[in-house]
Design an enzyme around this catalytic site. Structure first.
Site, PDB file in Angstrom:
ATOM      1  N   ASP A   1       0.987  -1.098   0.139  1.00  0.00           N
ATOM      2  CA  ASP A   1      -0.069   0.051  -0.022  1.00  0.00           C
ATOM      3  C   ASP A   1       0.905   1.260   0.104  1.00  0.00           C
ATOM      4  OD1 ASP A   1      -3.390   0.219   1.120  1.00  0.00           O
ATOM      5  OD2 ASP A   1      -2.026   1.982   0.810  1.00  0.00           O
TER       6      ASP A   1
ATOM      7  N   PHE B   1     -21.611  -5.112  -3.538  1.00  0.00           N
ATOM      8  CA  PHE B   1     -22.626  -4.384  -3.452  1.00  0.00           C
ATOM      9  C   PHE B   1     -22.207  -3.242  -2.183  1.00  0.00           C
ATOM     10  CE2 PHE B   1     -25.967  -5.796  -6.345  1.00  0.00           C
ATOM     11  CZ  PHE B   1     -25.209  -6.796  -6.916  1.00  0.00           C
TER      12      PHE B   1
ATOM     13  N   PHE C   1     -31.395  11.511   0.441  1.00  0.00           N
ATOM     14  CA  PHE C   1     -31.259  12.077  -0.922  1.00  0.00           C
ATOM     15  C   PHE C   1     -32.554  11.537  -1.609  1.00  0.00           C
ATOM     16  CE2 PHE C   1     -26.279  12.314  -0.443  1.00  0.00           C
ATOM     17  CZ  PHE C   1     -26.499  13.662  -0.002  1.00  0.00           C
TER      18      PHE C   1
ATOM     19  N   SER D   1     -17.350  -3.952  -8.725  1.00  0.00           N
ATOM     20  CA  SER D   1     -18.644  -3.227  -7.984  1.00  0.00           C
ATOM     21  C   SER D   1     -19.752  -3.489  -8.680  1.00  0.00           C
ATOM     22  CB  SER D   1     -18.227  -1.754  -7.809  1.00  0.00           C
ATOM     23  OG  SER D   1     -19.208  -0.998  -7.435  1.00  0.00           O
TER      24      SER D   1
ATOM     25  N   LYS E   1     -13.988   0.330 -12.813  1.00  0.00           N
ATOM     26  CA  LYS E   1     -14.209  -1.015 -12.914  1.00  0.00           C
ATOM     27  C   LYS E   1     -14.525  -1.795 -14.043  1.00  0.00           C
ATOM     28  CE  LYS E   1     -13.296  -0.463  -8.774  1.00  0.00           C
ATOM     29  NZ  LYS E   1     -12.027  -1.102  -8.069  1.00  0.00           N
TER      30      LYS E   1
ATOM     31  N   TYR F   1     -14.943   6.823 -12.101  1.00  0.00           N
ATOM     32  CA  TYR F   1     -14.722   5.599 -11.230  1.00  0.00           C
ATOM     33  C   TYR F   1     -15.233   4.485 -11.912  1.00  0.00           C
ATOM     34  CZ  TYR F   1     -15.030   2.375  -7.424  1.00  0.00           C
ATOM     35  OH  TYR F   1     -15.378   1.202  -6.721  1.00  0.00           O
TER      36      TYR F   1
HETATM   37  P1  NAD Z   1      -9.611   2.238   0.502  1.00  0.00           P
HETATM   38  O1  NAD Z   1      -9.545   3.364  -0.144  1.00  0.00           O
HETATM   39  O2  NAD Z   1     -10.128   2.143   1.926  1.00  0.00           O
HETATM   40  O3  NAD Z   1      -8.737   1.166   0.270  1.00  0.00           O
HETATM   41  C1  NAD Z   1      -7.423   1.341  -1.069  1.00  0.00           C
HETATM   42  C2  NAD Z   1      -6.225   1.095  -0.473  1.00  0.00           C
HETATM   43  O4  NAD Z   1      -5.458   1.305  -1.736  1.00  0.00           O
HETATM   44  C3  NAD Z   1      -5.702   2.428   0.330  1.00  0.00           C
HETATM   45  O5  NAD Z   1      -5.350   1.988   1.491  1.00  0.00           O
HETATM   46  C4  NAD Z   1      -4.702   3.115  -0.630  1.00  0.00           C
HETATM   47  O6  NAD Z   1      -3.858   3.786   0.130  1.00  0.00           O
HETATM   48  C5  NAD Z   1      -4.194   1.977  -1.449  1.00  0.00           C
HETATM   49  N1  NAD Z   1      -3.925   2.629  -2.811  1.00  0.00           N
HETATM   50  C6  NAD Z   1      -4.570   3.263  -3.742  1.00  0.00           C
HETATM   51  N2  NAD Z   1      -3.886   3.548  -4.726  1.00  0.00           N
HETATM   52  C7  NAD Z   1      -2.625   2.781  -4.736  1.00  0.00           C
HETATM   53  C8  NAD Z   1      -1.591   2.756  -5.479  1.00  0.00           C
HETATM   54  N3  NAD Z   1      -1.454   3.471  -6.804  1.00  0.00           N
HETATM   55  N4  NAD Z   1      -0.427   2.043  -4.839  1.00  0.00           N
HETATM   56  C9  NAD Z   1      -0.375   1.550  -3.517  1.00  0.00           C
HETATM   57  N5  NAD Z   1      -1.464   1.445  -2.966  1.00  0.00           N
HETATM   58  C10 NAD Z   1      -2.605   2.201  -3.378  1.00  0.00           C
HETATM   59  O7  NAD Z   1     -10.787   1.548  -0.273  1.00  0.00           O
HETATM   60  P2  NAD Z   1     -11.605   0.198   0.229  1.00  0.00           P
HETATM   61  O8  NAD Z   1     -13.321   0.700   0.323  1.00  0.00           O
HETATM   62  O9  NAD Z   1     -11.141  -0.599   0.980  1.00  0.00           O
HETATM   63  O10 NAD Z   1     -12.021  -0.238  -1.437  1.00  0.00           O
HETATM   64  C11 NAD Z   1     -10.932  -1.209  -1.911  1.00  0.00           C
HETATM   65  C12 NAD Z   1     -11.511  -1.594  -3.360  1.00  0.00           C
HETATM   66  O11 NAD Z   1     -12.726  -2.079  -3.431  1.00  0.00           O
HETATM   67  C13 NAD Z   1     -11.227  -0.525  -4.263  1.00  0.00           C
HETATM   68  O12 NAD Z   1     -10.958  -1.087  -5.617  1.00  0.00           O
HETATM   69  C14 NAD Z   1     -12.554  -0.073  -4.485  1.00  0.00           C
HETATM   70  O13 NAD Z   1     -12.880   0.638  -5.755  1.00  0.00           O
HETATM   71  C15 NAD Z   1     -13.181  -1.290  -4.388  1.00  0.00           C
HETATM   72  N6  NAD Z   1     -14.848  -1.137  -4.073  1.00  0.00           N
HETATM   73  C16 NAD Z   1     -15.136  -0.607  -2.838  1.00  0.00           C
HETATM   74  C17 NAD Z   1     -16.347  -0.261  -2.567  1.00  0.00           C
HETATM   75  C18 NAD Z   1     -16.758   0.634  -1.413  1.00  0.00           C
HETATM   76  O14 NAD Z   1     -17.805   1.071  -1.110  1.00  0.00           O
HETATM   77  N7  NAD Z   1     -15.855   0.621  -0.378  1.00  0.00           N
HETATM   78  C19 NAD Z   1     -17.399  -0.789  -3.172  1.00  0.00           C
HETATM   79  C20 NAD Z   1     -17.059  -1.389  -4.530  1.00  0.00           C
HETATM   80  C21 NAD Z   1     -15.753  -1.691  -4.605  1.00  0.00           C
HETATM   81  C1  WQD Z   2     -26.424   4.756  -0.413  1.00  0.00           C
HETATM   82  C2  WQD Z   2     -27.603   5.443  -0.527  1.00  0.00           C
HETATM   83  C3  WQD Z   2     -27.838   7.415  -1.388  1.00  0.00           C
HETATM   84  C4  WQD Z   2     -25.265   9.618   1.736  1.00  0.00           C
HETATM   85  C5  WQD Z   2     -21.383   3.910  -3.563  1.00  0.00           C
HETATM   86  C6  WQD Z   2     -20.778   3.760  -5.016  1.00  0.00           C
HETATM   87  C7  WQD Z   2     -20.589   2.424  -5.509  1.00  0.00           C
HETATM   88  C8  WQD Z   2     -20.040   1.674  -4.635  1.00  0.00           C
HETATM   89  C9  WQD Z   2     -20.552   1.788  -3.225  1.00  0.00           C
HETATM   90  C10 WQD Z   2     -17.630   1.478  -5.058  1.00  0.00           C
HETATM   91  C11 WQD Z   2     -27.953   6.107  -1.884  1.00  0.00           C
HETATM   92  C12 WQD Z   2     -28.163   7.587  -0.036  1.00  0.00           C
HETATM   93  C13 WQD Z   2     -26.229   8.618   0.886  1.00  0.00           C
HETATM   94  C14 WQD Z   2     -26.198  10.517   2.406  1.00  0.00           C
HETATM   95  C15 WQD Z   2     -28.195   9.414   1.509  1.00  0.00           C
HETATM   96  N1  WQD Z   2     -18.746   2.023  -4.323  1.00  0.00           N
HETATM   97  N2  WQD Z   2     -27.471   8.709   0.822  1.00  0.00           N
HETATM   98  N3  WQD Z   2     -27.432  10.465   2.107  1.00  0.00           N
HETATM   99  O1  WQD Z   2     -23.967   5.547  -3.867  1.00  0.00           O
HETATM  100  O2  WQD Z   2     -25.146   3.284  -3.365  1.00  0.00           O
HETATM  101  O3  WQD Z   2     -22.650   3.480  -3.758  1.00  0.00           O
HETATM  102  O4  WQD Z   2     -20.666   3.114  -2.871  1.00  0.00           O
HETATM  103  O5  WQD Z   2     -17.561   0.934  -5.892  1.00  0.00           O
HETATM  104  O6  WQD Z   2     -19.926   2.492  -6.776  1.00  0.00           O
HETATM  105  O7  WQD Z   2     -21.512   4.748  -5.951  1.00  0.00           O
HETATM  106  O8  WQD Z   2     -23.526   4.306  -1.786  1.00  0.00           O
HETATM  107  O9  WQD Z   2     -23.313   5.152   0.692  1.00  0.00           O
HETATM  108  O10 WQD Z   2     -23.013   6.806  -1.100  1.00  0.00           O
HETATM  109  O11 WQD Z   2     -25.453   5.871  -0.942  1.00  0.00           O
HETATM  110  O12 WQD Z   2     -29.331   9.585   1.244  1.00  0.00           O
HETATM  111  O13 WQD Z   2     -25.647  11.547   3.037  1.00  0.00           O
HETATM  112  O14 WQD Z   2     -27.611   6.501   0.623  1.00  0.00           O
HETATM  113  O15 WQD Z   2     -28.450   8.528  -2.151  1.00  0.00           O
HETATM  114  O16 WQD Z   2     -29.154   5.827  -1.908  1.00  0.00           O
HETATM  115  P1  WQD Z   2     -23.986   4.118  -3.534  1.00  0.00           P
HETATM  116  P2  WQD Z   2     -23.865   5.590  -0.956  1.00  0.00           P
END
Ligand code: NAD
Ligand code: WQD
Length: 342
Positions: free
Chosen positions: A32, A179, A219, A125, A154, A150
Site C-alpha cells: 500500500d 454491493f 437523498f 462493484s 471497474k 470511477y
Molecule cells: P480504500 O481507499 O480504503 O483502500 C484502498 C487502498 O489502496 C488504500 O489503502 C490506498 O492507500 C491504496 N492505494 C490506492 N492506490 C494505490 C497505489 N497506486 N499503490 C498502492 N496503494 C494504493 O478503499 P476500500 O473501500 O477498501 O476499497 C477497496 C477496493 O474495493 C477498491 O478497488 C474499491 O474501488 C473497491 N470497491 C469499494 C467499494 C466501497 O464502497 N468501499 C465498493 C465496491 C468496490
Molecule cells: C447509499 C444510499 C444515497 C449519503 C457507492 C458507489 C458504488 C460503490 C458503493 C464503489 C444512496 C443515500 C447517501 C447521504 C443519502 N462503491 N445517501 N444521504 O452511492 O449506493 O454506492 O458506494 O464501488 O460505486 O457509488 O453508496 O453510501 O453513497 O449511498 O441519502 O448522506 O444512501 O443516495 O441511495 P452508493 P452511498
C-alpha cells in the site's frame, strides 16, 4: 501456508481481508502507498490476530517498484487487488487521476506476473450494473454505461482481466462485484476511515450521531420504492472479507467455469435509506437527526444482488444482517473518537 499479496491491504476492505486471511491460515503480504489509509492499521491488525502483517510501502503505478517487488517475492501464490481510488464524485472532477491510478496499478501487476502462474481476485462493484432492468440482479445482467469515470475504471478493468486471462494461460481471475460494504470489525479495532466529509451513507450516519456532522440528508423520497427512498444491498465488511478467502480457495481448487469469472457479493436483500436510519436507531439506541433532501445526481433507484451463484459456486454467503452492520459501524466511530489513528 500460502503467501497472498494484498494490494491496498491497509485500506477499509483490505484490512478486514488481511484479518480473515490470517484467521484462515494464510500469510498476507500487504502492499500500500498509504494514499488513502493509515499505517497504524497494521498494529491494529496485530491486536486482533496477534500477527503484524508484512508490509511494503510503494506506489503500484511505479512499474520498476512493482517488478522489483515481484522478483523478490517468488513464493506468492495469489493476489487480491484492492488498491484503487474509489470516490465517485471526485472521479467526475478529476477523471485522469482515476484512470491513471486504477489502470496503471492493474496493468503493472499483470505485466509483472506475465510468466508466473497466479490466482487473481479483483475488487469490482455493483456499479457496473447501473440501474438493472430486473431485480435481484444476476451476474448475467448486461453491464450498463458507467455513470462516472470511477465506475468506468471497474468496467474496463474487468475487460482487461477477462481478455488477459483468455490470452495468457497463467492467470486465473475472479472479479467480485461488491454491493455496498459497511460496518467494521467486531473488536472495533479496524473500520472505515473516510477522508473529509463522508459521501457514503453509513459513515455519514455515524459521524452525525457522534456530533462530527450536522443532520443527515436523505437523498430523495420520491423514488418508486416502498417508502420512496433509494434501496441498496448493504453487506457487512467482515462477510465481504470472507468472500475473498472463499475466492482464493476456489482458485486454488481450480474454477470449473474457466480462468475468468464474476460473482455478486451482497446479502441478496435490499434496504432503503430510511430503513438503514431506523436500523441504526433501533440497534444502537441512538436517535438520528435527519431530513429529506433532493435526489443525488447519478444515483440509481434500487439495486440488490442475486447471490445464488456465490452461494453455490463460491461456497460463501453473508451471515451478518443490517443490525450487526449498524452496531459495528457505531462501535468503530466511538472507538475512533477516543483513539484517533495517527
Ligand atoms: P480504500 O481507499 O480504503 O483502500 C484502498 C487502498 O489502496 C488504500 O489503502 C490506498 O492507500 C491504496 N492505494 C490506492 N492506490 C494505490 C497505489 N497506486 N499503490 C498502492 N496503494 C494504493 O478503499 P476500500 O473501500 O477498501 O476499497 C477497496 C477496493 O474495493 C477498491 O478497488 C474499491 O474501488 C473497491 N470497491 C469499494 C467499494 C466501497 O464502497 N468501499 C465498493 C465496491 C468496490
Ligand atoms: C447509499 C444510499 C444515497 C449519503 C457507492 C458507489 C458504488 C460503490 C458503493 C464503489 C444512496 C443515500 C447517501 C447521504 C443519502 N462503491 N445517501 N444521504 O452511492 O449506493 O454506492 O458506494 O464501488 O460505486 O457509488 O453508496 O453510501 O453513497 O449511498 O441519502 O448522506 O444512501 O443516495 O441511495 P452508493 P452511498
Amino acid at each position: 501456508m500460502s503467501r497472498i499479496l494484498v494490494t491496498g491491504g491497509t485500506g477499509y476492505i483490505g484490512s478486514h481481508t488481511v484479518v480473515e486471511l490470517q484467521n484462515a491460515g494464510y500469510t498476507p503480504v500487504v502492499v500500500d502507498n498509504l494514499s488513502n489509509s493509515n499505517v497504524g492499521v497494521l498494529d491494529q491488525i496485530a491486536k486482533i490476530t496477534g500477527t503484524r502483517p508484512e508490509f511494503h510501502n510503494f506506489d503500484l503505478c511505479d512499474e520498476g517498484a512493482v517488478r522489483a517487488f515481484v522478483a523478490g517475492q517468488p513464493d506468492i501464490t495469489g493476489i487480491i487487488h484492492f488498491a484503487a481510488y474509489k470516490a465517485v464524485g471526485e472521479s467526475v472532477q478529476q477523471p485522469l487521476k482515476y484512470y491513471h491510478n486504477n489502470f496503471f496499478s492493474l496493468i503493472n501487476l499483470l505485466n509483472a506476473y506475465r510468466d508466473k502462474p497466479v490466482n487473481f481476485v479483483f475488487s469490482s462493484s455493483c456499479t457496473v450494473y447501473g440501474q438493472p432492468d430486473e431485480l435481484p440482479v444476476t451476474e448475467a445482467a448486461p453491464v450498463k454505461r458507467a455513470e462516472s469515470p470511477y465506475g468506468n475504471t471497474k468496467q474496463v478493468a474487468e475487460e482487461i482481466l477477462s481478455e488477459t486471462a483468455a490470452a495468457a494461460g497463467n492467470y486465473q481471475v475472479v472479479s467480485l462485484r461488491y454491493f455496498n460494504p459497511v460496518g467494521a470489525h467486531d473488536t472495533a479495532l479496524i473500520g472505515e476511515l473516510p477522508l473529509g466529509v463522508p459521501q457514503n451513507l453509513v459513515p455519514f450516519i455515524t459521524q452525525s450521531a457522534i456530533g462530527k456532522r450536522g443532520p443527515i440528508t436523505v437523498f430523495g423520497n420520491d423514488y418508486n420504492t416502498p417508502d420512496g427512498s433509494a434501496v441498496r444491498d448493504y453487506i457487512h465488511v467482515v462477510d465481504l472479507a470472507k468472500a475473498h478467502v472463499a475466492a482464493i480457495k476456489l482458485l486454488e481448487r481450480g474454477n470449473p467455469n474457466g480462468n475468468y469469472d464474476v460473482f455478486n457479493i451482497g446479502t441478496g436483500t435490499g434496504n432503503s435509506v430510511l430503513e438503514v436510519i431506523l436500523a441504526f436507531e433501533e440497534s444502537t439506541g441512538v436517535a438520528l437527526n435527519y431530513r429529506i433532501g433532493p435526489r443525488r445526481t447519478g444515483d440509481v433507484e434500487q439495486v440488490w444482488g442475486d447471490v445464488s451463484k456465490s452461494t453455490v459456486e463460491l461456497g460463501w454467503r453473508a451471515e451478518l444482517g443490517i443490525a450487526d452492520m449498524m452496531r459495528s459501524a457505531w462501535k468503530w466511530e466511538q472507538y475512533l473518537q477516543d483513539h484517533p489513528l495517527t
